[in-house]
Enzyme design. Structure first.
Site, PDB file in Angstrom:
ATOM      1  N   LYS A 116       9.502  -4.347  -6.171  1.00  0.00           N
ATOM      2  CA  LYS A 116       8.641  -3.258  -6.331  1.00  0.00           C
ATOM      3  C   LYS A 116       9.090  -2.676  -7.810  1.00  0.00           C
ATOM      4  O   LYS A 116      10.316  -1.892  -7.793  1.00  0.00           O
ATOM      5  CB  LYS A 116       8.739  -2.256  -5.237  1.00  0.00           C
ATOM      6  CG  LYS A 116       7.767  -1.156  -5.449  1.00  0.00           C
ATOM      7  CD  LYS A 116       8.012   0.060  -4.160  1.00  0.00           C
ATOM      8  CE  LYS A 116       6.990   1.057  -4.223  1.00  0.00           C
ATOM      9  NZ  LYS A 116       7.103   1.848  -3.028  1.00  0.00           N
ATOM     10  N   LYS A 130       5.062  -6.143  -6.201  1.00  0.00           N
ATOM     11  CA  LYS A 130       4.197  -4.747  -6.421  1.00  0.00           C
ATOM     12  C   LYS A 130       4.669  -4.202  -7.984  1.00  0.00           C
ATOM     13  O   LYS A 130       5.862  -3.769  -7.984  1.00  0.00           O
ATOM     14  CB  LYS A 130       4.346  -3.839  -5.580  1.00  0.00           C
ATOM     15  CG  LYS A 130       3.794  -2.727  -5.452  1.00  0.00           C
ATOM     16  CD  LYS A 130       3.978  -1.789  -4.249  1.00  0.00           C
ATOM     17  CE  LYS A 130       2.978  -0.464  -4.290  1.00  0.00           C
ATOM     18  NZ  LYS A 130       3.312   0.439  -3.406  1.00  0.00           N
TER      19      LYS A 130
END
Length: 324
Positions: A194, A248
């Site tokens: 992420k 992400k």
């Protein structure tokens, strides 16, 4: 010429026969924003077409997901500001908004998998994913809090836990706690790679975190410049007990998706995040691109090696794929 590649592009039937990548509603996880704050169940201004939902509204959305063939929804709470504290105790309250929504959805539509977010930012007065002391985000103390949060969600009936906090060691701690508490069948979809991205802005509007964040998240989320680190993080989370891993944001990081899938072969997901959605939705709304860009963008995830995609376009894309 002996090699005329256009031969197999000549008709729709021929193109379908040699298509290398398939996209279906079964590839989607539909993120839902939920709230019990009076008057907050409205469209998110920076995400046209996306609303915050009451618990009843979330149940209706899950029922729609079932009709459309979308296998899972993911819950993100817009928490009453009065419940946000520096200790974040609301995060593991068995009766909090997320846990009530889990129970309601599983009671009404048990065949739809419910995924949750495991991070403290919806409950944190500081807006951070972890506990904060003297401006420092605490790792180990946060992991202890995340374990309590994860157990409360598992006990409420969650099928998939999504630790999105990026603290070190949280996957192993959560997995051990789940096993010990008898929740051996609860899956973990780790936000393993992420990035500290500028693409998250509309999401923070949706969950009421805009303006609450003190500082930034660069001490725990990844540097967008880094590639090899993502592979190390994915490998660690799989070793600690993650069943699935996520990259992400999505489209700006398709290279990472491909490398993760090639390196590990594990179930790999990507999140087409709020900023990606807002850009595409804005361009469609202004007539700058055609709506078919939705399916093209989602197909790119599958081509890059993703087994599934978290996308706010899930219901629209499912209808488009069904010819609706």
């Amino acid at each position: 010429m002996t090699h005329r590649f256009r031969r197999l592009r000549r008709t729709g039937a021929l193109r379908a026969l040699v298509s290398e990548t398939r996209l279906s509603a079964a590839d989607f996880i539909w993120p839902l924003f939920i709230t019990d704050v009076p008057g907050a169940d409205v469209e998110v201004p920076s995400m046209p077409g996306v609303r915050r939902l009451s618990v009843d509204g979330a149940v209706r959305a899950a029922e729609e997901a079932a009709r459309l063939g979308i296998p899972a929804v993911c819950l993100f709470p817009y928490t009453d500001p009065a419940l946000k504290t520096e200790a974040c105790k609301e995060a593991w309250n068995p009766g909090n908004l997320t846990n009530r929504a889990i129970r309601a959805i599983k009671a009404a539509v048990p065949e739809v998998a419910v995924m949750t977010d495991v991070a403290l930012d919806p409950y944190n007065a500081n807006g951070h994913d972890g506990l904060v002391k003297d401006g420092v985000i605490l790792n180990d103390e946060t992991v202890e809090a995340l374990v309590r949060m994860a157990l409360a969600q598992a006990e409420s009936g969650a099928d998939i836990l999504g630790p999105s906090d990026m603290m070190d060691g949280r996957i192993g701690a959560i997995r051990m706690a789940l096993e010990t508490a008898g929740h051996k069948d609860v899956a973990i979809l780790s936000y393993a790679a992420k990035y500290a991205s500028a693409f998250y802005g509309p999401f923070r509007d949706a969950v009421g975190a805009s303006g609450a964040l003190k500082g930034d998240k660069k001490t725990y989320q990844m540097d967008p410049a880094n590639r090899a680190e993502a592979l190390r993080l994915v490998g660690r989370d799989l070793d600690e007990g993650a069943d699935m891993v996520m990259v992400k944001p999505g489209m700006p990081y398709l290279d990472i998706c491909r490398e993760v899938k090639d390196a590990f072969g594990a179930p790999t997901f990507a999140y087409q995040v709020s900023g990606e959605y807002a850009m595409l939705k804005g361009a469609i709304g202004n007539g700058w691109v055609k709506e078919e860009v939705i399916l093209e963008s989602l197909l790119a995830f599958r081509r890059a090696g993703c087994d599934g995609i978290l996308t706010y376009f899930a219901p629209a894309a499912a209808r488009m794929l069904a010819g609706g």
